[in-house]
Design an enzyme around this catalytic site. Structure first.
Site, PDB file in Angstrom:
ATOM      1  N   LYS A  34      48.781  28.949 -29.150  1.00 23.82           N
ATOM      2  CA  LYS A  34      48.141  27.835 -28.436  1.00 23.82           C
ATOM      3  C   LYS A  34      48.695  27.733 -27.012  1.00 23.82           C
ATOM      4  O   LYS A  34      49.715  28.366 -26.693  1.00 23.82           O
ATOM      5  CB  LYS A  34      48.388  26.532 -29.206  1.00 23.82           C
ATOM      6  CG  LYS A  34      49.857  26.156 -29.307  1.00 23.82           C
ATOM      7  CD  LYS A  34      50.073  25.071 -30.353  1.00 23.82           C
ATOM      8  CE  LYS A  34      51.527  24.667 -30.403  1.00 23.82           C
ATOM      9  NZ  LYS A  34      51.856  23.931 -31.633  1.00 23.82           N
ATOM     10  N   TYR A 251      65.009  16.770   0.233  1.00 23.10           N
ATOM     11  CA  TYR A 251      64.446  15.418   0.192  1.00 23.10           C
ATOM     12  C   TYR A 251      65.454  14.413  -0.335  1.00 23.10           C
ATOM     13  O   TYR A 251      66.137  14.660  -1.332  1.00 23.10           O
ATOM     14  CB  TYR A 251      63.200  15.378  -0.699  1.00 23.10           C
ATOM     15  CG  TYR A 251      62.000  16.021  -0.056  1.00 23.10           C
ATOM     16  CD1 TYR A 251      61.428  15.469   1.099  1.00 23.10           C
ATOM     17  CD2 TYR A 251      61.438  17.173  -0.584  1.00 23.10           C
ATOM     18  CE1 TYR A 251      60.328  16.073   1.690  1.00 23.10           C
ATOM     19  CE2 TYR A 251      60.329  17.769  -0.001  1.00 23.10           C
ATOM     20  CZ  TYR A 251      59.782  17.213   1.139  1.00 23.10           C
ATOM     21  OH  TYR A 251      58.703  17.792   1.730  1.00 23.10           O
TER      22      TYR A 251
HETATM   23  C1  LIG Z   1      52.808  24.528 -32.459  1.00 27.37           C
HETATM   24  C2  LIG Z   1      52.704  24.578 -33.933  1.00 27.37           C
HETATM   25  C3  LIG Z   1      53.462  25.486 -34.679  1.00 27.37           C
HETATM   26  C4  LIG Z   1      54.507  26.388 -34.071  1.00 27.37           C
HETATM   27  O1  LIG Z   1      55.668  25.656 -33.814  1.00 27.37           O
HETATM   28  P1  LIG Z   1      56.976  26.331 -33.176  1.00 27.37           P
HETATM   29  O2  LIG Z   1      57.983  25.263 -33.172  1.00 27.37           O
HETATM   30  O3  LIG Z   1      56.586  26.750 -31.799  1.00 27.37           O
HETATM   31  O4  LIG Z   1      57.316  27.486 -34.035  1.00 27.37           O
HETATM   32  C5  LIG Z   1      53.233  25.549 -36.043  1.00 27.37           C
HETATM   33  N1  LIG Z   1      52.337  24.731 -36.640  1.00 27.37           N
HETATM   34  C6  LIG Z   1      51.609  23.837 -35.943  1.00 27.37           C
HETATM   35  C7  LIG Z   1      50.638  22.966 -36.664  1.00 27.37           C
HETATM   36  C8  LIG Z   1      51.771  23.722 -34.576  1.00 27.37           C
HETATM   37  O5  LIG Z   1      51.063  22.817 -33.898  1.00 27.37           O
END
Ligand SMILES: *Cc1c(COP(=O)(O)O)cnc(C)c1O
Length: 353
Positions: A34, A251
């Site tokens: 994702k 800044y």
């Molecule tokens: C993002 C996600 C994962 C992966 O999690 P990590 O901590 O990056 O391994 C697994 N399951 C779901 C439903 C997620 O949204």
């Protein structure tokens, strides 16, 4: 010469990290890609992880891109579909959908007749984000079993504390209790649960962060886990300044020299995705030597201390995170997590493979 910032994506590291996941479980691996593969590039990541048994993501257009690139494994939409319009694409591209809410079951009546749908029914085992409560699960399961559109059902849940001292015990008990009533495939484990809690593995594990080479734990480094960083953000020094005691930098004059010292100005700022709230002292590497950030991060530049490395000059390579400087360490200094830094690298930063 273009502006010298670049983000390097190491596909061998991605492959290595998938092997680490494989060695840790006999379950099938749903690689979580994702958010543009946690900022590493969707198709670039899919290519390196093409050995995975499935890919999980959110955006249906990204799922379509995977199919059009030829990937035949399970493609799971982690939030399922959002509207009736999505169902056409879900059917056409044979996408698997998380079903987390009652409204989605109702919407399934609009599913095209020609294709069967595989679903991952999500139960909320204690995180209280998405999913049916254990009490509501039986009726959701029943509705999906009876539904003409639905073929296979997998039962899934997600852990809130697998990376922390609390671990998975409470949610695991809840999940096992509800799952005991059904003979369906099961999936619970994110990276942390995959690495630390075999009892959560079930039929499918869902690693994300570990595939990109970052440790999900604050007490164990990626290197200790055999993981290699897949993303390295690098730029160069484009100017230097010789400060006198009392001179202020950047800044707000946030940094004030207490002695004469040399600093470097680096072509990297928050518009590239470097965290603006990273404080003075956040580690960087200059030509491989440890150094630190000084003063406020600007939109396009930041400043680093060259006191310990007088040879540094315009052109010296600065590693912001990645190989040699774990992104987790930079993230901790900026009071955030590796996930956020990886996803934050902006589109203007050229990618080098
Ligand atoms: C993002 C996600 C994962 C992966 O999690 P990590 O901590 O990056 O391994 C697994 N399951 C779901 C439903 C997620 O949204």
């Amino acid at each position: 010469m273009p502006r010298p910032i670049q983000v390097y994506i190491d596909q061998n590291a991605l492959e290595n990290n998938l092997h680490v996941a494989r060695r840790s479980t006999s379950a099938r691996i749903m690689a979580v890609i994702k958010a543009n593969g946690y900022g590493h590039g969707l198709l670039r990541v899919a290519e390196a992880l093409s050995d995975a048994d499935g890919f999980a993501l959110l955006d249906i257009q990204d799922a379509v891109r995977l199919r059009e690139a030829g990937y035949r494994q399970t493609v799971l939409l982690l939030e399922g579909f959002f509207s009736e319009d999505d169902l056409e694409l879900v059917a056409e591209y044979e996408l698997t959908c998380v079903i987390h809410s009652e409204w989605q079951i109702k919407m399934l009546d609009a599913y095209p007749k020609r294709a069967a749908l595989d679903v991952w029914l999500k139960v909320d085992s204690g995180m209280h984000r998405l999913g049916f409560s254990p009490l509501a699960l039986a009726s959701a399961m029943e509705a999906l079993r009876r539904h003409a559109a639905v073929r296979e059902i997998t039962l899934m849940s997600h852990h809130a504390c697998a990376d922390e001292a609390r671990g998975v015990a409470g949610q695991l008990t809840v999940f096992n209790e509800v799952a005991a009533d059904y003979r369906v495939a099961r999936s619970q484990a994110n990276s942390a649960a995959l690495l630390r809690y075999p009892a959560t593995h079930g039929d499918w594990v869902r690693p994300g962060i570990m595939l990109y080479g970052a440790s999900p734990f604050s007490d164990t480094t990626a290197q200790q886990l055999g993981l290699k960083p897949a993303m390295t953000l690098k730029s160069r020094i484009i100017g230097t300044q010789d400060l006198l005691a009392g001179d202020e930098v950047g800044y707000g004059g946030r940094f004030r020299a207490d002695r004469s010292m040399r600093i470097g100005i680096v072509a990297c700022g928050y518009a590239d995705g470097y965290p603006r709230h990273a404080p003075t002292g956040t580690p960087v590497l200059v030509d491989g030597y440890p150094s630190t950030l000084l003063g406020r991060v600007s939109m396009d530049m930041l400043c680093v201390d060259l006191s310990a490395y007088p040879k540094a000059c315009a052109g010296s390579v600065v590693t912001l995170w990645g190989a040699g400087l774990p992104v987790e360490v930079v993230a901790a200094s900026a009071e955030t997590i590796a996930y956020e830094l990886m996803c934050a690298v902006t589109a203007r930063v050229p990618v080098v493979v």
